[in-house]
Motif scaffolding. Structure first.
Motif, PDB file in Angstrom:
ATOM      1  N   GLY A   1       0.816  -1.200   0.000  1.00 10.99           N
ATOM      2  CA  GLY A   1       0.000   0.000   0.000  1.00 10.99           C
ATOM      3  C   GLY A   1       0.850   1.250   0.000  1.00 10.99           C
ATOM      4  N   GLU A   2       1.836   1.269   0.905  1.00 12.53           N
ATOM      5  CA  GLU A   2       2.767   2.391   0.947  1.00 12.53           C
ATOM      6  C   GLU A   2       3.986   2.029   1.766  1.00 12.53           C
ATOM      7  N   VAL A   3       5.057   2.748   1.507  1.00 14.52           N
ATOM      8  CA  VAL A   3       6.299   2.616   2.277  1.00 14.52           C
ATOM      9  C   VAL A   3       6.588   3.973   2.887  1.00 14.52           C
ATOM     10  N   ARG A   4       6.793   4.001   4.191  1.00 15.56           N
ATOM     11  CA  ARG A   4       7.064   5.238   4.908  1.00 15.56           C
ATOM     12  C   ARG A   4       8.511   5.252   5.372  1.00 15.56           C
ATOM     13  N   LEU A   5       9.243   6.283   4.979  1.00 14.34           N
ATOM     14  CA  LEU A   5      10.640   6.435   5.365  1.00 14.34           C
ATOM     15  C   LEU A   5      10.771   7.644   6.280  1.00 14.34           C
ATOM     16  N   ALA A   6      11.226   7.432   7.509  1.00 13.74           N
ATOM     17  CA  ALA A   6      11.499   8.522   8.432  1.00 13.74           C
ATOM     18  C   ALA A   6      12.964   8.918   8.284  1.00 13.74           C
ATOM     19  N   ILE A   7      13.215  10.208   7.998  1.00 14.38           N
ATOM     20  CA  ILE A   7      14.554  10.694   7.652  1.00 14.38           C
ATOM     21  C   ILE A   7      15.039  11.667   8.716  1.00 14.38           C
ATOM     22  N   ASP A   8      16.215  11.403   9.252  1.00 18.85           N
ATOM     23  CA  ASP A   8      16.781  12.260  10.288  1.00 18.85           C
ATOM     24  C   ASP A   8      16.873  13.704   9.796  1.00 18.85           C
ATOM     25  N   ALA A   9      16.307  14.628  10.561  1.00 19.96           N
ATOM     26  CA  ALA A   9      16.241  16.024  10.122  1.00 19.96           C
ATOM     27  C   ALA A   9      17.615  16.657  10.003  1.00 19.96           C
ATOM     28  N   GLN A  10      18.599  16.168  10.744  1.00 24.08           N
ATOM     29  CA  GLN A  10      19.934  16.765  10.717  1.00 24.08           C
ATOM     30  C   GLN A  10      20.888  15.972   9.826  1.00 24.08           C
ATOM     31  N   GLU A  11      20.947  14.660  10.021  1.00 25.70           N
ATOM     32  CA  GLU A  11      21.908  13.834   9.280  1.00 25.70           C
ATOM     33  C   GLU A  11      21.387  13.384   7.924  1.00 25.70           C
ATOM     34  N   LYS A  12      20.091  13.526   7.668  1.00 22.54           N
ATOM     35  CA  LYS A  12      19.471  13.176   6.377  1.00 22.54           C
ATOM     36  C   LYS A  12      19.536  11.689   6.075  1.00 22.54           C
ATOM     37  N   LEU A  13      19.643  10.876   7.085  1.00 22.27           N
ATOM     38  CA  LEU A  13      19.727   9.430   6.911  1.00 22.27           C
ATOM     39  C   LEU A  13      18.467   8.766   7.459  1.00 22.27           C
ATOM     40  N   PRO A  14      18.067   7.604   6.932  1.00 20.46           N
ATOM     41  CA  PRO A  14      16.840   6.950   7.384  1.00 20.46           C
ATOM     42  C   PRO A  14      16.959   6.413   8.811  1.00 20.46           C
ATOM     43  N   LEU A  15      15.956   6.698   9.618  1.00 19.29           N
ATOM     44  CA  LEU A  15      15.890   6.184  10.988  1.00 19.29           C
ATOM     45  C   LEU A  15      14.865   5.068  11.133  1.00 19.29           C
ATOM     46  N   ARG A  16      13.876   5.055  10.227  1.00 21.43           N
ATOM     47  CA  ARG A  16      12.839   4.036  10.300  1.00 21.43           C
ATOM     48  C   ARG A  16      12.232   3.842   8.918  1.00 21.43           C
ATOM     49  N   VAL A  17      11.891   2.598   8.603  1.00 20.94           N
ATOM     50  CA  VAL A  17      11.168   2.287   7.375  1.00 20.94           C
ATOM     51  C   VAL A  17      10.018   1.346   7.731  1.00 20.94           C
ATOM     52  N   GLN A  18       8.823   1.682   7.258  1.00 23.49           N
ATOM     53  CA  GLN A  18       7.636   0.857   7.472  1.00 23.49           C
ATOM     54  C   GLN A  18       7.044   0.490   6.126  1.00 23.49           C
ATOM     55  N   VAL A  19       6.592  -0.750   5.997  1.00 22.07           N
ATOM     56  CA  VAL A  19       5.908  -1.207   4.783  1.00 22.07           C
ATOM     57  C   VAL A  19       4.497  -1.628   5.179  1.00 22.07           C
ATOM     58  N   LEU A  20       3.500  -0.962   4.599  1.00 19.11           N
ATOM     59  CA  LEU A  20       2.107  -1.239   4.907  1.00 19.11           C
ATOM     60  C   LEU A  20       1.447  -1.954   3.739  1.00 19.11           C
ATOM     61  N   PRO A  21       0.727  -3.039   3.995  1.00 20.09           N
ATOM     62  CA  PRO A  21      -0.003  -3.713   2.919  1.00 20.09           C
ATOM     63  C   PRO A  21      -1.116  -2.812   2.394  1.00 20.09           C
ATOM     64  N   ARG A  22      -1.528  -3.062   1.168  1.00 15.56           N
ATOM     65  CA  ARG A  22      -2.621  -2.283   0.575  1.00 15.56           C
ATOM     66  C   ARG A  22      -3.895  -2.461   1.399  1.00 15.56           C
ATOM     67  N   GLY A  23      -4.526  -1.332   1.740  1.00 16.90           N
ATOM     68  CA  GLY A  23      -5.762  -1.366   2.501  1.00 16.90           C
ATOM     69  C   GLY A  23      -5.585  -1.513   3.996  1.00 16.90           C
TER      70      GLY A  23
END
Length: 346
Positions: free
Chosen positions: A180-202
């Motif tokens: 359904g979607e992939v959510r990437l949380a990006i560190d506001a200072q270092e610009k590197l990913p801190l978390r990735v979530q994968v949600l099924p459709r629906g």
């Protein structure tokens, strides 16, 4: 009901950034050093078929189900370490210069390789047993899928591992994808990913999530990358000259027995197709693992030329002619791909 995600604090107030700016941040960020604790949680709904699901132990191949804690250290391309912590031990991969160690504390075994690690001949398509172990690995996989079939937007900011983060959201436009979607949380200072979530459709709840619970962007001490096998550890040299020659001869002898593979499609709806040779199948026909796999497969529902199951993010089709098709797509899409000449593998 609120989504069962890894704990985060209240949404921080950050200066606005567009999706395009966040993409540039991810692609241009540099990493000099890092250490931290990562929690990975997978709820893919895979059936108990050997080689599709891992055991719940401190094995780096067991990340396909449940919740796991890893420690990671990085100090440049020549120094990196990942440690999977289990209830009865831990498994480590340690790379330091020309030395690479793979250590299993429970089995009291270690493998030692010298020289720079090369590409490991894995297919371009990730399989259920090849899930990412860090937010960076997960983000790299997600970014490879960005093309005109992907809708890119921003989400809500978050505080993860005590750090402020922006959120980038990737949504497949093709309804044939189970993602359904992939959510990437990006560190506001270092610009590197801190978390990735994968949600099924629906679904509003992640089926896969990997996130830092603590992180430090200072270079770790060099001692973290030095490995001395504990007393009682059986050490196997992975690339002695004699063994390398033996393995090369074995590879040439079994070249015809390697399974044929192909990737049909691109991006979110790509499908991995595998066909094992008759010789390879015959060799494993009497093994306990092969019998368990066949017993599990025989319990799956039949139809459309094979046996199939559909989990939250992964569909698998075992065709009657001996192929296996795997993808984050609907079962109907697998049936379509099975009929594609590119998936024949003859």
């Amino acid at each position: 009901m609120a989504a069962k995600t890894l704990a985060v604090a209240a949404e921080p107030d950050l200066p606005p950034r567009t999706a395009a700016q966040l993409l540039v941040d991810l692609q241009t960020a540099t990493l000099d050093g890092l250490s931290g604790t990562v929690v990975e949680r997978a709820d893919l709904g895979l059936p108990a078929i050997p080689l599709l699901t891992g055991d719940q132990s401190a094995k780096l191949t067991s990340l396909v189900s449940g919740k796991h804690t890893l420690r990671v250290w990085y100090s440049g391309p020549d120094k990196a370490r990942v440690s999977l912590l289990g209830t009865q031990g831990q498994s480590d991969i340690i790379h330091n210069g020309n030395d690479t160690w793979i250590w299993d504390s429970q089995a009291k075994q270690a493998q030692h390789f010298t020289g720079q690690p090369g590409s490991d001949e894995k297919g371009a398509h990730p399989t259920p047993t090849d899930l990412p172990k860090t937010p960076q690995e997960a983000a790299d996989l997600a970014l490879k899928t960005i093309d005109p079939t992907t809708q890119v937007s921003t989400g809500t900011s978050a505080k993860i591992a005590g750090r402020n983060a922006y959120e980038l959201v990737l949504r497949p436009r093709d309804t044939g994808s189970l993602v359904g979607e992939v959510r990437l949380a990006i560190d506001a200072q270092e610009k590197l990913p801190l978390r990735v979530q994968v949600l099924p459709r629906g679904s509003a709840e992640p089926a896969f999530e990997v996130a830092f619970t603590s992180v430090n962007f200072a270079r770790p001490d060099d001692a973290e990358f030095k490995f001395n096998p504990p007393a009682g550890t059986k050490v196997e040299e992975g690339n002695k000259d004699a063994k390398a020659a033996e393995e090369q001869a074995q590879k040439q002898e079994n070249a015809a027995d390697k399974p044929k593979t192909a990737v049909v499609g691109t991006g979110w709806t790509s499908v991995l197709v595998v066909r094992s040779s008759d010789a390879n199948a015959a060799k494993g026909a009497g093994s306990d693992e092969q019998k368990k796999a066949q017993d599990a497969i025989s319990q799956l529902p039949t139809g459309n030329g094979g046996r199939t199951f559909n989990s939250k993010l992964v569909s698998v089709l075992f065709t009657d002619d001996g192929r296996v098709l795997i993808g984050s797509v609907t079962p109907e899409r697998l049936v379509q791909v099975a009929a594609d000449p590119a998936a024949a593998l003859k």
